[in-house]
Design a protein around this motif. Structure first.
Motif, PDB file in Angstrom:
ATOM      1  N   ASP A 218      -8.679  -8.958  -6.904  1.00 15.89           N
ATOM      2  CA  ASP A 218      -8.520  -9.476  -5.749  1.00 15.89           C
ATOM      3  C   ASP A 218      -7.445 -10.873  -5.728  1.00 15.89           C
ATOM      4  OD1 ASP A 218      -9.209  -9.712  -3.151  1.00 15.89           O
ATOM      5  OD2 ASP A 218     -10.048 -11.587  -3.613  1.00 15.89           O
ATOM      6  N   GLU A 219      -7.462 -11.593  -7.110  1.00 17.26           N
ATOM      7  CA  GLU A 219      -6.650 -12.600  -7.074  1.00 17.26           C
ATOM      8  C   GLU A 219      -5.266 -12.187  -7.292  1.00 17.26           C
ATOM      9  OE1 GLU A 219      -5.893 -16.745  -6.943  1.00 17.26           O
ATOM     10  OE2 GLU A 219      -7.680 -15.714  -6.588  1.00 17.26           O
ATOM     11  N   GLU A 220      -5.006 -11.038  -8.096  1.00 15.39           N
ATOM     12  CA  GLU A 220      -3.428 -10.611  -8.465  1.00 15.39           C
ATOM     13  C   GLU A 220      -2.976 -10.224  -6.892  1.00 15.39           C
ATOM     14  OE1 GLU A 220      -3.790  -8.885 -12.756  1.00 15.39           O
ATOM     15  OE2 GLU A 220      -4.759  -7.803 -11.163  1.00 15.39           O
ATOM     16  N   ARG A 221      -4.065  -9.540  -6.281  1.00 15.16           N
ATOM     17  CA  ARG A 221      -3.443  -8.873  -4.874  1.00 15.16           C
ATOM     18  C   ARG A 221      -2.944 -10.186  -3.983  1.00 15.16           C
ATOM     19  NH1 ARG A 221      -4.535  -4.082  -2.053  1.00 15.16           N
ATOM     20  NH2 ARG A 221      -6.271  -3.526  -3.743  1.00 15.16           N
ATOM     21  N   LYS A 222      -3.687 -11.094  -3.907  1.00 17.71           N
ATOM     22  CA  LYS A 222      -3.510 -12.405  -3.140  1.00 17.71           C
ATOM     23  C   LYS A 222      -2.164 -12.930  -3.573  1.00 17.71           C
ATOM     24  CE  LYS A 222      -5.338 -16.843  -1.750  1.00 17.71           C
ATOM     25  NZ  LYS A 222      -6.641 -17.706  -2.182  1.00 17.71           N
ATOM     26  N   ASP A 223      -2.028 -13.119  -5.026  1.00 18.39           N
ATOM     27  CA  ASP A 223      -0.605 -13.695  -5.569  1.00 18.39           C
ATOM     28  C   ASP A 223       0.558 -12.806  -4.859  1.00 18.39           C
ATOM     29  OD1 ASP A 223      -2.470 -15.698  -6.508  1.00 18.39           O
ATOM     30  OD2 ASP A 223      -2.252 -14.733  -8.555  1.00 18.39           O
ATOM     31  N   TYR A 224       0.139 -11.495  -5.201  1.00 17.71           N
ATOM     32  CA  TYR A 224       1.323 -10.627  -4.761  1.00 17.71           C
ATOM     33  C   TYR A 224       1.781 -10.801  -3.540  1.00 17.71           C
ATOM     34  CZ  TYR A 224       4.034  -6.362  -4.206  1.00 17.71           C
ATOM     35  OH  TYR A 224       5.131  -5.619  -4.092  1.00 17.71           O
ATOM     36  N   TYR A 225       0.663 -10.870  -2.389  1.00 21.00           N
ATOM     37  CA  TYR A 225       0.910 -11.001  -1.070  1.00 21.00           C
ATOM     38  C   TYR A 225       1.775 -12.277  -0.715  1.00 21.00           C
ATOM     39  CZ  TYR A 225       0.416 -12.514   3.776  1.00 21.00           C
ATOM     40  OH  TYR A 225       0.647 -12.948   5.053  1.00 21.00           O
ATOM     41  N   PHE A 226       1.478 -13.302  -1.336  1.00 21.00           N
ATOM     42  CA  PHE A 226       2.102 -14.618  -1.101  1.00 21.00           C
ATOM     43  C   PHE A 226       3.484 -14.951  -1.651  1.00 21.00           C
ATOM     44  CE2 PHE A 226      -2.086 -15.949   0.199  1.00 21.00           C
ATOM     45  CZ  PHE A 226      -1.936 -16.579   1.528  1.00 21.00           C
ATOM     46  N   ALA A 227       3.646 -13.904  -2.824  1.00 24.23           N
ATOM     47  CA  ALA A 227       4.638 -13.824  -3.530  1.00 24.23           C
ATOM     48  C   ALA A 227       5.728 -13.088  -2.502  1.00 24.23           C
ATOM     49  CB  ALA A 227       4.809 -13.200  -4.935  1.00 24.23           C
ATOM     50  N   THR A 228       5.330 -12.150  -2.027  1.00 17.57           N
ATOM     51  CA  THR A 228       6.184 -11.403  -1.010  1.00 17.57           C
ATOM     52  C   THR A 228       6.456 -11.615   0.435  1.00 17.57           C
ATOM     53  OG1 THR A 228       4.183  -9.603  -0.537  1.00 17.57           O
ATOM     54  CG2 THR A 228       5.436  -9.125  -2.297  1.00 17.57           C
ATOM     55  N   ARG A 229       5.872 -12.792   0.823  1.00 14.13           N
ATOM     56  CA  ARG A 229       5.908 -13.211   2.127  1.00 14.13           C
ATOM     57  C   ARG A 229       7.172 -13.292   2.691  1.00 14.13           C
ATOM     58  NH1 ARG A 229       4.833 -13.244   5.787  1.00 14.13           N
ATOM     59  NH2 ARG A 229       4.730 -15.552   6.842  1.00 14.13           N
ATOM     60  N   GLU A 230       8.012 -13.999   1.989  1.00 13.94           N
ATOM     61  CA  GLU A 230       9.456 -14.069   2.429  1.00 13.94           C
ATOM     62  C   GLU A 230      10.315 -13.034   2.546  1.00 13.94           C
ATOM     63  OE1 GLU A 230      13.686 -15.954   0.639  1.00 13.94           O
ATOM     64  OE2 GLU A 230      11.744 -16.882  -0.270  1.00 13.94           O
ATOM     65  N   LEU A 231       9.798 -11.925   1.645  1.00 11.88           N
ATOM     66  CA  LEU A 231      10.358 -10.521   1.889  1.00 11.88           C
ATOM     67  C   LEU A 231       9.978  -9.833   3.065  1.00 11.88           C
ATOM     68  CD1 LEU A 231      12.217  -7.989   0.865  1.00 11.88           C
ATOM     69  CD2 LEU A 231       9.986  -7.483  -0.465  1.00 11.88           C
ATOM     70  N   LEU A 232       8.592  -9.969   3.405  1.00 10.15           N
ATOM     71  CA  LEU A 232       7.944  -9.360   4.462  1.00 10.15           C
ATOM     72  C   LEU A 232       8.760 -10.056   5.921  1.00 10.15           C
ATOM     73  CD1 LEU A 232       4.332  -9.680   3.753  1.00 10.15           C
ATOM     74  CD2 LEU A 232       5.768  -7.604   3.836  1.00 10.15           C
ATOM     75  N   ASP A 233       8.880 -11.393   5.779  1.00 14.53           N
ATOM     76  CA  ASP A 233       9.526 -12.066   7.009  1.00 14.53           C
ATOM     77  C   ASP A 233      10.871 -11.523   7.010  1.00 14.53           C
ATOM     78  OD1 ASP A 233       7.577 -13.620   7.786  1.00 14.53           O
ATOM     79  OD2 ASP A 233       8.134 -15.376   6.435  1.00 14.53           O
ATOM     80  N   LYS A 234      11.792 -11.093   6.278  1.00 19.78           N
ATOM     81  CA  LYS A 234      13.180 -10.688   6.084  1.00 19.78           C
ATOM     82  C   LYS A 234      12.944  -9.065   6.705  1.00 19.78           C
ATOM     83  CE  LYS A 234      15.202 -13.393   2.558  1.00 19.78           C
ATOM     84  NZ  LYS A 234      16.070 -13.586   1.452  1.00 19.78           N
TER      85      LYS A 234
END
Length: 142
Positions: free
Chosen positions: A13-29
């Motif tokens: 779950d922690e890895e999934r959470k870290d991945y989400y926040f690491a990809t936030r900028e990409l999601l916004d793009k």
């Protein structure tokens, strides 16, 4: 390195959470790209996968996830994404999760507006599942 089959890969779950926040900028793009009408259309499977991803990360950022889900669905209307039953299933799953677990974040303001507008997109396409949730909102938020 030996290739692992998809079913053998386990993330915490922690890895999934870290991945989400690491990809936030990409999601916004991606969201900016989706909103540009001059671009080629985003195909239904891509939108479906985006919604599926949002379902997997909603617990880390429910307010922003519903905003992103609305933007994706709203900008996919012109391609009839809201008529796709698999799209509807992802949206219903997302909204039901939010109403079950994060109701307090959606009682008023822009969060509630995104939630209702997201459901309206699918209700306007004639899906009774979306209409049923809209009718429940009055009960939930009394």
């Amino acid at each position: 390195k030996e290739y692992k089959k998809k079913k053998d890969v386990q993330i915490t779950d922690e890895e999934r959470k870290d991945y989400y926040f690491a990809t936030r900028e990409l999601l916004d793009k991606i969201l900016v790209w989706i909103q540009d009408e001059k671009r080629a259309p985003v195909l239904a499977p891509t939108v479906y996968n985006f919604m599926q991803y949002l379902n997997g990360v909603v617990k880390y950022d429910p307010e922003d996830v519903i905003r992103m889900a609305f933007i994706v669905a709203d900008n996919s209307k012109r391609y009839k994404f809201s008529y796709d039953s698999s799209a509807l299933n992802q949206v219903v799953k997302l909204v039901e999760n939010i109403l079950d677990n994060y109701q307090h974040l959606f009682r008023e303001g822009q969060n509630l507006e995104y939630l209702v507008k997201l459901l309206d997109i699918f209700a306007d396409s004639g899906w009774p599942e979306a209409l049923n949730i809209i009718w429940k909102l009055d009960e939930i938020f009394r």
